[in-house]
Design a protein around this motif. Structure first.
Motif, short mmCIF file in Angstrom:
data_model
loop_
_atom_site.label_atom_id
_atom_site.label_comp_id
_atom_site.label_asym_id
_atom_site.label_seq_id
_atom_site.Cartn_x
_atom_site.Cartn_y
_atom_site.Cartn_z
N LYS A 178 -102.42 -85.38 32.96
CA LYS A 178 -101.80 -84.70 33.85
C LYS A 178 -102.33 -83.27 33.95
O LYS A 178 -102.28 -82.61 34.94
N ASN A 195 -105.07 -82.36 33.88
CA ASN A 195 -106.39 -82.09 34.59
C ASN A 195 -107.43 -81.50 33.98
O ASN A 195 -108.68 -81.19 34.50
N LYS A 229 -110.41 -85.63 37.29
CA LYS A 229 -109.32 -86.70 38.02
C LYS A 229 -109.98 -88.06 37.31
O LYS A 229 -111.38 -88.37 36.86
N LYS A 251 -111.56 -91.64 37.30
CA LYS A 251 -112.35 -92.30 38.03
C LYS A 251 -112.15 -93.84 37.98
O LYS A 251 -112.50 -94.77 38.74
N LEU A 294 -112.86 -90.54 33.39
CA LEU A 294 -112.65 -89.19 34.06
C LEU A 294 -113.95 -88.37 34.53
O LEU A 294 -115.00 -88.57 33.98
N GLU A 295 -113.81 -87.49 35.49
CA GLU A 295 -114.69 -86.65 35.71
C GLU A 295 -115.69 -86.08 34.69
O GLU A 295 -116.64 -85.69 34.63
#
Length: 326
Positions: free
Chosen positions: A142, A144, A148, A150, A244-245
């Motif tokens: 949450k 971040n 985001k 993936k 995640l990214e």
């Protein structure tokens, strides 16, 4: 309501999970394990003796009508959750019911409607949501800070010997991998990614007509997907891997229980430990007492909406694999 109030708990069902829950109730403040019920009075009395329970009953009705009980934990097989919950709610008892909440969306909707109509607390006992390691993972996502999500991979499989009378293999008791353990990977996807746009699933069935294993693919916008697997005949890693990214989060085995987490970012991995002194069921029990102390009739974490989404997701997967219960 006074947060220092003593809450008397009752337990319906005396199986393995009920024993773990009973052990944990003994450890939390303002809680008394007051009563237990089984359809077998001897079993209830043996359970009661083990945990020094005040009242032991040979029927669920007797426990539900005891005026001294504030909260009832339902630990019976899936197929009985609906009727057990309605019984307890009809007698104005707060209810914490094991997962899956019921056998289908219609039943869950009726349970929630009754709780609302009677202004009585009701919550699905999806204990993972309340565990320290899982709450940490949700907070990291949450925030971040890793960008985001993936993709997600999550599995839950254990190897058991076929026994048509065993709850896990008995279709009349809601047996099969999807409802028993597949619910955890699906819950992970739901809590991390939300409800999917598309679902693909296939399963292997045995002679009892239940799914021995189930492979699920959930698709989301921006090419995000969750790859999930459940089995009652094959041991798997029982871990969750979130890409995640800007990094990766691994919830180590067994991801749905108290566990540890490794977060990797910029080539650096860090292990996070979350020491737990109970079986882990204490966290959801404490939450229930907090909700009651605040006068809430619905959890602020495992909300009715989340339970409805979860059962709808289970129903959708069942439709895909053509799994039907009577």
């Amino acid at each position: 309501m006074d947060s220092r109030k003593q809450y008397n708990w009752g337990i319906i069902g005396c199986g393995k999970i009920a024993h773990k829950f009973a052990e944990d109730i003994k450890t939390i403040p303002n809680a008394t394990l007051y009563a237990v019920a089984s359809r077998d009075l001897k079993k209830a009395k043996e359970f009661g003796k083990t945990y020094n329970v005040y009242s032991c009953y040979g029927s669920y009705q007797e426990l539900a009508t005891n005026p001294d009980i504030h909260i009832i934990y339902i630990a019976t097989p899936h197929v009985f959750h609906f009727e057990n919950t309605l019984l307890c709610l009809s007698h104005k008892k707060a209810v914490l019911c094991e997962k899956p909440f019921a056998m289908n969306t219609k039943q869950v909707e009726e349970m929630i409607a009754m709780a609302k109509n009677n202004d009585i607390f009701l919550m699905e006992a999806l204990w993972t949501y309340f565990l320290p390691h899982y709450k940490h993972v949700i907070n990291v996502i949450k925030s971040n800070e890793l960008g985001k999500v993936k993709s997600l991979k999550a599995d839950f499989g254990f190897a058991s010997t076929y026994d048509p009378e065993n709850r896990v293999f008995n279709k009349k008791l809601g047996g099969g991998s999807l409802l028993d353990v597949g619910i955890y990977p699906l819950f992970a996807a739901l809590s991390i990614l939300g409800y999917p746009d598309k679902i693909e699933a296939n399963a292997k069935f045995n002679e009892s007509g239940i799914d021995e294993n189930c492979t699920m693919l959930l698709f989301y916008k921006n090419n995000i997907q969750a790859s999930l697997y459940s089995s009652i005949t094959e041991k798997t890693n029982i871990e969750a891997i979130i890409e995640l990214e800007k990094g990766t989060i691994i919830i180590h085995s067994r991801f749905h229980e108290p566990s540890s987490v490794t977060i990797t970012s910029d080539g650096i991995s860090k292990l996070y430990e979350f020491p737990v002194t109970t079986n882990g069921y204490s966290y959801e029990a404490i939450h229930v007492q907090e909700m009651l102390a605040q006068g809430n009739t619905e959890s602020t974490i495992m909300t009715f909406d989340k339970s409805l989404q979860l059962i709808r997701l289970l129903d959708a997967v069942r439709d895909k694999i053509d799994l039907h219960y009577e």
